[in-house]
Design an enzyme around this catalytic site. Structure first.
Site, PDB file in Angstrom:
ATOM      1  N   SER A 127       0.820  -1.208   0.000  1.00  0.00           N
ATOM      2  CA  SER A 127       0.000   0.000   0.000  1.00  0.00           C
ATOM      3  C   SER A 127       0.854   1.258   0.000  1.00  0.00           C
ATOM      4  O   SER A 127       0.317   2.346  -0.143  1.00  0.00           O
ATOM      5  CB  SER A 127      -0.946  -0.003   1.197  1.00  0.00           C
ATOM      6  OG  SER A 127      -0.229  -0.189   2.378  1.00  0.00           O
ATOM      7  N   HIS A 147      -1.875  -2.547  -6.617  1.00  0.00           N
ATOM      8  CA  HIS A 147      -2.466  -2.161  -5.323  1.00  0.00           C
ATOM      9  C   HIS A 147      -3.990  -2.204  -5.388  1.00  0.00           C
ATOM     10  O   HIS A 147      -4.627  -1.363  -6.020  1.00  0.00           O
ATOM     11  CB  HIS A 147      -1.973  -0.762  -4.930  1.00  0.00           C
ATOM     12  CG  HIS A 147      -2.443  -0.324  -3.595  1.00  0.00           C
ATOM     13  ND1 HIS A 147      -2.676   0.987  -3.267  1.00  0.00           N
ATOM     14  CD2 HIS A 147      -2.744  -1.037  -2.479  1.00  0.00           C
ATOM     15  CE1 HIS A 147      -3.095   1.061  -2.017  1.00  0.00           C
ATOM     16  NE2 HIS A 147      -3.157  -0.156  -1.526  1.00  0.00           N
ATOM     17  N   GLU A 186      -4.334   0.319  -8.430  1.00  0.00           N
ATOM     18  CA  GLU A 186      -3.231   1.189  -8.837  1.00  0.00           C
ATOM     19  C   GLU A 186      -2.111   0.297  -9.356  1.00  0.00           C
ATOM     20  O   GLU A 186      -1.672  -0.617  -8.641  1.00  0.00           O
ATOM     21  CB  GLU A 186      -2.718   2.003  -7.644  1.00  0.00           C
ATOM     22  CG  GLU A 186      -3.673   3.093  -7.183  1.00  0.00           C
ATOM     23  CD  GLU A 186      -3.151   3.849  -5.964  1.00  0.00           C
ATOM     24  OE1 GLU A 186      -3.193   5.089  -5.969  1.00  0.00           O
ATOM     25  OE2 GLU A 186      -2.706   3.207  -4.996  1.00  0.00           O
ATOM     26  N   ASN A 224      -3.633   6.352  -1.217  1.00  0.00           N
ATOM     27  CA  ASN A 224      -3.263   6.411   0.197  1.00  0.00           C
ATOM     28  C   ASN A 224      -2.609   7.743   0.572  1.00  0.00           C
ATOM     29  O   ASN A 224      -2.679   8.164   1.721  1.00  0.00           O
ATOM     30  CB  ASN A 224      -2.371   5.229   0.573  1.00  0.00           C
ATOM     31  CG  ASN A 224      -3.207   3.985   0.838  1.00  0.00           C
ATOM     32  OD1 ASN A 224      -4.419   4.080   0.996  1.00  0.00           O
ATOM     33  ND2 ASN A 224      -2.572   2.832   0.891  1.00  0.00           N
TER      34      ASN A 224
HETATM   35  N1  3HC Z   1     -16.970 -10.530  -1.670  1.00  0.00           N
HETATM   36  C1  3HC Z   1     -17.995 -10.366  -2.534  1.00  0.00           C
HETATM   37  N2  3HC Z   1     -18.924  -9.425  -2.413  1.00  0.00           N
HETATM   38  C2  3HC Z   1     -18.834  -8.599  -1.357  1.00  0.00           C
HETATM   39  C3  3HC Z   1     -17.802  -8.683  -0.412  1.00  0.00           C
HETATM   40  C4  3HC Z   1     -16.848  -9.697  -0.598  1.00  0.00           C
HETATM   41  N3  3HC Z   1     -15.815  -9.841   0.223  1.00  0.00           N
HETATM   42  N4  3HC Z   1     -17.970  -7.702   0.513  1.00  0.00           N
HETATM   43  C5  3HC Z   1     -19.071  -7.027   0.152  1.00  0.00           C
HETATM   44  N5  3HC Z   1     -19.581  -7.580  -0.965  1.00  0.00           N
HETATM   45  C6  3HC Z   1     -20.758  -7.130  -1.727  1.00  0.00           C
HETATM   46  C7  3HC Z   1     -22.037  -7.342  -0.952  1.00  0.00           C
HETATM   47  O1  3HC Z   1     -22.526  -8.657  -1.143  1.00  0.00           O
HETATM   48  C8  3HC Z   1     -22.942  -6.320  -1.600  1.00  0.00           C
HETATM   49  O2  3HC Z   1     -23.395  -6.812  -2.844  1.00  0.00           O
HETATM   50  P1  3HC Z   1     -24.850  -6.452  -3.399  1.00  0.00           P
HETATM   51  O3  3HC Z   1     -24.921  -4.957  -3.497  1.00  0.00           O
HETATM   52  O4  3HC Z   1     -24.934  -7.128  -4.714  1.00  0.00           O
HETATM   53  O5  3HC Z   1     -25.785  -6.974  -2.343  1.00  0.00           O
HETATM   54  C9  3HC Z   1     -21.983  -5.150  -1.892  1.00  0.00           C
HETATM   55  O6  3HC Z   1     -20.655  -5.710  -1.907  1.00  0.00           O
HETATM   56  C10 3HC Z   1     -22.039  -4.082  -0.822  1.00  0.00           C
HETATM   57  O7  3HC Z   1     -21.818  -4.677   0.459  1.00  0.00           O
HETATM   58  P2  3HC Z   1     -22.814  -4.515   1.701  1.00  0.00           P
HETATM   59  O8  3HC Z   1     -24.230  -4.395   1.199  1.00  0.00           O
HETATM   60  O9  3HC Z   1     -22.513  -5.584   2.665  1.00  0.00           O
HETATM   61  O10 3HC Z   1     -22.364  -3.194   2.422  1.00  0.00           O
HETATM   62  P3  3HC Z   1     -22.249  -1.724   1.895  1.00  0.00           P
HETATM   63  O11 3HC Z   1     -23.224  -1.369   0.817  1.00  0.00           O
HETATM   64  O12 3HC Z   1     -22.265  -0.944   3.131  1.00  0.00           O
HETATM   65  O13 3HC Z   1     -20.798  -1.662   1.233  1.00  0.00           O
HETATM   66  C11 3HC Z   1     -18.453  -1.416   1.303  1.00  0.00           C
HETATM   67  C12 3HC Z   1     -19.678  -2.093   1.909  1.00  0.00           C
HETATM   68  C13 3HC Z   1     -18.299  -1.860  -0.165  1.00  0.00           C
HETATM   69  C14 3HC Z   1     -17.262  -1.867   2.105  1.00  0.00           C
HETATM   70  C15 3HC Z   1     -18.685   0.144   1.358  1.00  0.00           C
HETATM   71  O14 3HC Z   1     -18.998   0.526   2.666  1.00  0.00           O
HETATM   72  C16 3HC Z   1     -17.472   0.914   0.907  1.00  0.00           C
HETATM   73  O15 3HC Z   1     -17.263   1.115  -0.289  1.00  0.00           O
HETATM   74  N6  3HC Z   1     -16.651   1.400   1.898  1.00  0.00           N
HETATM   75  C17 3HC Z   1     -15.408   2.113   1.599  1.00  0.00           C
HETATM   76  C18 3HC Z   1     -14.321   1.132   1.271  1.00  0.00           C
HETATM   77  C19 3HC Z   1     -13.024   1.816   0.943  1.00  0.00           C
HETATM   78  O16 3HC Z   1     -12.887   3.015   0.906  1.00  0.00           O
HETATM   79  N7  3HC Z   1     -12.017   1.000   0.724  1.00  0.00           N
HETATM   80  C20 3HC Z   1     -10.675   1.457   0.471  1.00  0.00           C
HETATM   81  C21 3HC Z   1      -9.918   1.428   1.734  1.00  0.00           C
HETATM   82  S1  3HC Z   1      -8.262   1.993   1.535  1.00  0.00           S
HETATM   83  C22 3HC Z   1      -7.440   0.639   1.048  1.00  0.00           C
HETATM   84  O17 3HC Z   1      -7.943  -0.454   0.965  1.00  0.00           O
HETATM   85  C23 3HC Z   1      -6.015   0.845   0.731  1.00  0.00           C
HETATM   86  C24 3HC Z   1      -5.136   0.160   1.722  1.00  0.00           C
HETATM   87  O18 3HC Z   1      -3.832   0.187   1.181  1.00  0.00           O
HETATM   88  C25 3HC Z   1      -5.164   0.809   3.091  1.00  0.00           C
END
Ligand code: 3HC
Length: 289
Positions: A123, A144, A156, A194
Site C-alpha cells: 500500500s 495495489h 493502482e 493512500n
Molecule cells: N466478496 C464479494 N462481495 C462482497 C464482499 C466480498 N468480500 N464484501 C461485500 N460484498 C458485496 C455485498 O454482497 C454487496 O453486494 P450487493 O450490493 O450485490 O448486495 C456489496 O458488496 C455491498 O456490500 P454490503 O451491502 O454488505 O455493504 P455496503 O453497501 O455498506 O458496502 C463497502 C460495503 C463496499 C465496504 C462500502 O462501505 C465501501 O465502499 N466502503 C469504503 C471502502 C473503501 O474506501 N475501501 C478502500 C480502503 S483503503 C485501502 O484499501 C487501501 C489500503 O492500502 C489501506
C-alpha cells in the site's frame, strides 16, 4: 508474456487483502493458489472468502454453484514452492515490512522461472527496492488493490524504476480481466489513493484528540458532507488502524514533511491493540456485534 499465457496466479499471503485478491482472480476464471505460512492463516483466508459469498447466496444475489465454482478454483497451500509451481503471475500480499518482502522476493526469484511476473499489493512501500531482491527488476510491479478487493473497482498499477512497459501493460490487462479499472502510477510514497486518503483519516484522529467533535459526528459529517460510504473512523476500523499508521509512517519517513506526521492518538490506539474490527475494538467497539 501475453494475458492469454496467464492460467495460474499464486497469491502469497491469505490475510484480508490476499484472500480478497485470490477471490477476485478465481471469480475471473484464473486458477489460484493462496499461500500463507501456516495452515490456520490459509483457513482464515478461506473463511474470509466464504462468509460474504454465503451471505450473498442467502440474499439471493448469487447461486451456490457460483460460490462453489469460485472456491474450487482456489487451492490453499503452505509450501511456497508448491504455491508458485506452474504460476505465470505471483501477487504478493504479505506484511508491510520491507525486510520480509525482500526475503520473500529473493526466494521467489530463486524458485520461479525468469518469465514469471511479480506484483506486489503493497500500500505504500517502494517497488524499486523490492525489485532489488530479484534479478528480474523489469518484471516487478505494484498491483495495489483496495479493501474489499472483490468489490472495489480500482487497482493502482505502480511502475518501479526498472519496471518494463510490457509488464505494466500485462498487469493492466489482468486488471481488466478481473473487472477492475487500472490507473498507472509512478512510484511515490503512498501512491495516489493512500497519499490522499490516509492523511485525511489521520487528521480525523487529530480532530478527535483536540475534542473538536465526537467520533460519530466526525464520521457523520464526512458521510453526509462528502458522500463517503464510510466515515474516516469507520473506514480506519474497517481497514485496520495499524495499516493506516504504517502508511503514515512511510509518508512521513520518506518525505520528511510534517504534514504527514502520524497522529499521536492513532499511535496510542495501535499501541493499545485497538486495531479496528479485526481486534474487536478500534475507534468503536465491536465485541458485541
Ligand atoms: N466478496 C464479494 N462481495 C462482497 C464482499 C466480498 N468480500 N464484501 C461485500 N460484498 C458485496 C455485498 O454482497 C454487496 O453486494 P450487493 O450490493 O450485490 O448486495 C456489496 O458488496 C455491498 O456490500 P454490503 O451491502 O454488505 O455493504 P455496503 O453497501 O455498506 O458496502 C463497502 C460495503 C463496499 C465496504 C462500502 O462501505 C465501501 O465502499 N466502503 C469504503 C471502502 C473503501 O474506501 N475501501 C478502500 C480502503 S483503503 C485501502 O484499501 C487501501 C489500503 O492500502 C489501506
Amino acid at each position: 508474456m501475453q494475458l492469454s499465457d496467464i492460467k495460474k496466479i499464486a497469491v502469497i499471503g491469505a490475510g484480508t487483502m490476499g484472500s480478497g485478491i485470490a477471490q477476485a482472480c478465481a471469480a475471473a476464471g484464473f486458477q489460484v493458489t493462496m499461500r500463507d505460512i501456516e495452515q490456520r492463516f490459509v483457513d482464515g483466508g478461506f473463511r474470509r472468502i466464504r462468509e460474504p459469498l454465503q451471505k450473498r447466496v442467502e440474499r439471493g444475489k448469487m447461486a451456490q454453484a457460483e460460490v462453489d465454482g469460485i472456491l474450487s478454483k482456489i487451492h490453499g497451500v503452505v509450501p511456497l514452492k508448491e504455491a508458485v509451481d506452474g504460476a505465470q503471475l505471483v501477487i504478493e500480499a504479505v506484511f508491510e515490512k520491507m525486510e520480509i518482502k525482500k526475503e520473500l522476493y529473493t526466494e521467489l526469484d530463486r524458485i520461479c522461472p525468469p518469465s514469471v511476473v511479480f506484483a506486489s499489493n503493497t500500500s505504500s512501500l517502494s517497488i524499486t527496492e523490492m525489485a532489488t531482491a530479484t534479478k528480474r527488476a523489469d518484471r516487478v510491479v505494484g498491483m495495489h488493490f483496495f479493501n474489499p478487493a472483490p468489490v472495489m473497482k480500482l487497482v493502482e498499477v505502480i511502475r518501479g524504476s526498472e519496471t518494463a512497459d510490457d509488464t505494466v501493460r500485462l498487469i493492466q490487462e489482468v486488471c481488466m480481466k478481473l473487472g477492475k479499472e487500472a490507473v498507472e502510477v509512478k512510484e511515490s510514497p503512498g501512491f495516489v489513493v493512500n497519499r490522499l486518503l490516509v492523511p485525511m483519516m489521520n487528521e480525523a484522529f487529530n480532530l478527535l484528540q483536540e475534542g473538536v467533535a465526537s467520533p460519530e459526528d466526525i464520521d457523520k459529517a464526512m458521510k453526509l458532507g462528502t458522500n463517503m460510504p464510510m466515515g474516516p473512523f469507520e473506514l480506519a476500523d474497517y481497514t485496520g488502524l495499524d495499516i493506516g499508521l504504517d502508511v503514515m509512517e512511510v509518508l512521513f519517513r520518506e518525505t520528511g514533511d510534517p504534514k504527514f506526521r502520524p497522529s499521536t492518538l492513532l499511535r496510542k490506539y495501535v499501541r493499545a491493540g485497538r486495531l479496528g474490527r479485526k481486534s474487536g475494538r478500534g475507534v468503536y467497539n465491536y465485541t458485541g456485534t
